[in-house]
Structure formats: C-alpha cells, structure tokens
Design a protein around this motif. Structure first.
Motif, mmCIF file in Angstrom:
data_model
loop_
_atom_site.group_PDB
_atom_site.id
_atom_site.type_symbol
_atom_site.label_atom_id
_atom_site.label_comp_id
_atom_site.label_asym_id
_atom_site.label_seq_id
_atom_site.Cartn_x
_atom_site.Cartn_y
_atom_site.Cartn_z
ATOM 1 N N ASN A 138 0.842 -1.191 0.000
ATOM 2 C CA ASN A 138 0.000 0.000 0.000
ATOM 3 C C ASN A 138 0.885 1.252 0.000
ATOM 4 O O ASN A 138 1.610 1.505 0.966
ATOM 5 C CB ASN A 138 -0.908 -0.030 1.231
ATOM 6 C CG ASN A 138 -1.897 1.102 1.257
ATOM 7 O OD1 ASN A 138 -1.525 2.257 1.437
ATOM 8 N ND2 ASN A 138 -3.165 0.777 1.099
ATOM 9 N N GLU A 180 -0.658 -7.607 15.212
ATOM 10 C CA GLU A 180 -1.157 -8.887 15.710
ATOM 11 C C GLU A 180 -0.056 -9.661 16.445
ATOM 12 O O GLU A 180 0.059 -10.877 16.348
ATOM 13 C CB GLU A 180 -1.747 -9.715 14.562
ATOM 14 C CG GLU A 180 -2.957 -9.015 13.913
ATOM 15 C CD GLU A 180 -3.554 -9.799 12.763
ATOM 16 O OE1 GLU A 180 -2.881 -10.720 12.252
ATOM 17 O OE2 GLU A 180 -4.692 -9.483 12.370
ATOM 18 N N ASP A 224 -1.065 -1.861 14.941
ATOM 19 C CA ASP A 224 -2.222 -2.351 14.171
ATOM 20 C C ASP A 224 -3.131 -1.204 13.725
ATOM 21 O O ASP A 224 -3.549 -1.147 12.568
ATOM 22 C CB ASP A 224 -3.052 -3.323 15.010
ATOM 23 C CG ASP A 224 -2.273 -4.525 15.491
ATOM 24 O OD1 ASP A 224 -2.695 -5.642 15.179
ATOM 25 O OD2 ASP A 224 -1.266 -4.348 16.193
ATOM 26 N N THR A 277 -4.147 -0.374 9.839
ATOM 27 C CA THR A 277 -5.508 -0.570 9.333
ATOM 28 C C THR A 277 -6.157 0.716 8.827
ATOM 29 O O THR A 277 -7.187 0.668 8.166
ATOM 30 C CB THR A 277 -6.399 -1.224 10.402
ATOM 31 O OG1 THR A 277 -6.340 -0.449 11.613
ATOM 32 C CG2 THR A 277 -5.956 -2.644 10.690
ATOM 33 N N SER A 324 -4.843 -0.167 5.267
ATOM 34 C CA SER A 324 -5.119 -1.511 4.756
ATOM 35 C C SER A 324 -5.944 -2.247 5.807
ATOM 36 O O SER A 324 -5.400 -2.887 6.706
ATOM 37 C CB SER A 324 -3.799 -2.246 4.483
ATOM 38 O OG SER A 324 -4.022 -3.532 3.965
ATOM 39 N N LYS A 325 -7.263 -2.137 5.711
ATOM 40 C CA LYS A 325 -8.161 -2.627 6.762
ATOM 41 C C LYS A 325 -7.964 -4.101 7.069
ATOM 42 O O LYS A 325 -8.017 -4.517 8.223
ATOM 43 C CB LYS A 325 -9.613 -2.342 6.373
ATOM 44 C CG LYS A 325 -9.964 -0.854 6.397
ATOM 45 C CD LYS A 325 -11.428 -0.636 6.063
ATOM 46 C CE LYS A 325 -11.768 0.852 6.096
ATOM 47 N NZ LYS A 325 -13.191 1.112 5.748
ATOM 48 N N ASP A 326 -7.756 -4.903 6.030
ATOM 49 C CA ASP A 326 -7.603 -6.339 6.248
ATOM 50 C C ASP A 326 -6.129 -6.765 6.305
ATOM 51 O O ASP A 326 -5.821 -7.946 6.336
ATOM 52 C CB ASP A 326 -8.314 -7.130 5.154
ATOM 53 C CG ASP A 326 -7.933 -6.638 3.755
ATOM 54 O OD1 ASP A 326 -6.988 -5.814 3.644
ATOM 55 O OD2 ASP A 326 -8.568 -7.062 2.784
ATOM 56 N N MET A 327 -5.221 -5.775 6.304
ATOM 57 C CA MET A 327 -3.769 -6.027 6.334
ATOM 58 C C MET A 327 -3.298 -6.882 5.173
ATOM 59 O O MET A 327 -2.285 -7.594 5.258
ATOM 60 C CB MET A 327 -3.340 -6.655 7.669
ATOM 61 C CG MET A 327 -3.591 -5.752 8.866
ATOM 62 S SD MET A 327 -2.712 -6.280 10.338
ATOM 63 C CE MET A 327 -3.394 -5.164 11.566
ATOM 64 N N ILE A 328 -4.006 -6.801 4.053
ATOM 65 C CA ILE A 328 -3.604 -7.556 2.870
ATOM 66 C C ILE A 328 -2.269 -7.071 2.324
ATOM 67 O O ILE A 328 -1.598 -7.773 1.562
ATOM 68 C CB ILE A 328 -4.701 -7.482 1.780
ATOM 69 C CG1 ILE A 328 -4.476 -8.564 0.720
ATOM 70 C CG2 ILE A 328 -4.762 -6.082 1.159
ATOM 71 C CD1 ILE A 328 -5.587 -8.675 -0.292
ATOM 72 N N CYS A 329 -1.865 -5.871 2.739
ATOM 73 C CA CYS A 329 -0.586 -5.318 2.270
ATOM 74 C C CYS A 329 0.594 -6.199 2.652
ATOM 75 O O CYS A 329 1.660 -6.121 2.025
ATOM 76 C CB CYS A 329 -0.386 -3.907 2.803
ATOM 77 S SG CYS A 329 -0.409 -3.781 4.609
#
Length: 202
Positions: A105, A127, A170, A174, A177-182
């Motif tokens: 991102n 996390e 975190d 977020t 990248s809300k779902d941390m897909i980055c």
C-alpha cells in the motif's frame, strides 16, 4: 525524514521451494509481480535496488540497480538480502520489500516514511508480530546483521535488541489496509492462481 534520503530494496531471491519457480516473474494482469511492486514504489523513492543473483531474468526492468548477494550462505535467507541492500544503497535509510508482496500500500509506505525519525528501524508490529520484510532500516543495522551472518544465524529480528526500533501498530496499519492484505505473501502456486484469478491491480 525526506523521501530522498531513503532507498527501496526489493528482494528477488529467485526460485522458491514451495512455488517451484521465480515468484517475481509470475504474471498478474499484464505485468509481472515485480513490475507491479516497482510501479507502486517508484514514485516514493529516488533509488530502486533489486537484490538477485540472476539479474539477466529481468530485461524488462529499467532504471534499476541490480546487485547480487554479497555473502554466500548454505541456505537461502532474507537477512543476506537485507544486508546486501543496505550495504549497496546510497542513502542512510532503506525500505525493504520482498518480490512476492503485490498488495503493498503506497499510502502506508508514505506514512511510514513520514514517521521515520532517528531510530535505526521503523517497522510494523501487528497482531503480535513484526513485519521485517516491510520495514525501513538504517545503516547502523549493518554491523549487528553481519554479526548474525557470521554466526550463521538468519532470523531477522534477532539483531533488533542491538539497535533502536520504532513500531507502527495495528491501528495505524488498518487506517490504510483494513484487512492487512498489504503484508500478504504469495508462497504457493495455489495462492498465486487464486490471486491471479481475482487480480484487479489493487
């Protein structure tokens, strides 16, 4: 910290045991994965370095500095790539990214650049885990990394106690990248096929 003081290093080690081929050259849309990553980071950094022992595999890349691992080890590991990139870069700080993280991102990376102060490492801690392959490292990391390599210890975070570390939490990640897909790595061919099928150039 101005962006001109930071280089970006892309780790492209080549063949993956789980993938069975060079992940950097896998196609996503009309580009290879490494081209997608370079397109995202190019506006943010004034020096782009690709660490690979096979630079001849990337004739399509332009205005890129290719460097081979400066240290040979019995097993492939990212710590050698980080060391090589830091040693090569012309800037005091270097953002490290692997070639198999296509959802990086740009806004998060820009935010990290702006958060960088005088610490030796700026790194997401999400996390309960560090993200060492999505982090900014300073030149002061070179000596402690070399000590680990000399001992044939390759776990990246093992040298962190010897340097100053600032974390991105975190909540900060977020925002971008809300779902941390980055931070998603493509590790298997099955992963790749799923992402390729749904690829929209995020």
């Amino acid at each position: 910290m101005k962006k001109k003081s930071i280089s970006v290093v892309i780790l492209a080690g080549g063949g993956s045991t789980r993938m069975g081929r060079n992940k950097a050259l896998l196609q996503l849309g009309n580009k290879t994965m490494i081209e997608e990553i370079i397109d995202k980071v190019r506006p943010l950094f004034d020096e782009i370095i690709v660490v690979t022992n096979n630079p001849e595999e990337y004739p399509m890349l332009r205005d890129i500095l290719f460097v081979k691992d400066t240290i040979k080890t019995a097993q492939k590991n990212s710590l050698v790539g980080i060391y090589t990139g830091l040693l090569t870069s012309q800037n005091p700080y270097t953002f490290i990214i692997p070639c198999d993280m296509p959802f990086i991102n740009s806004e998060l990376i820009t935010y990290m650049i702006h958060q960088l102060e005088e610490e030796d490492i700026l790194i997401p801690f999400v996390e309960g885990h560090y993200q060492p392959l999505h982090a900014i490292y300073g030149k002061k990391c070179l000596a402690p990394i070399k000590k680990l390599l000399d001992k044939e210890q390759y776990k990246i975070i093992n040298f962190f106690p010897e340097v100053s570390v600032k974390t991105i939490c975190d909540e900060e990640v977020t925002r971008f990248s809300k779902d941390m897909i980055c931070f998603l790595n493509i590790n298997t061919y099955e992963n790749y096929l799923t992402i390729k099928e749904n690829w929209s150039g995020i």
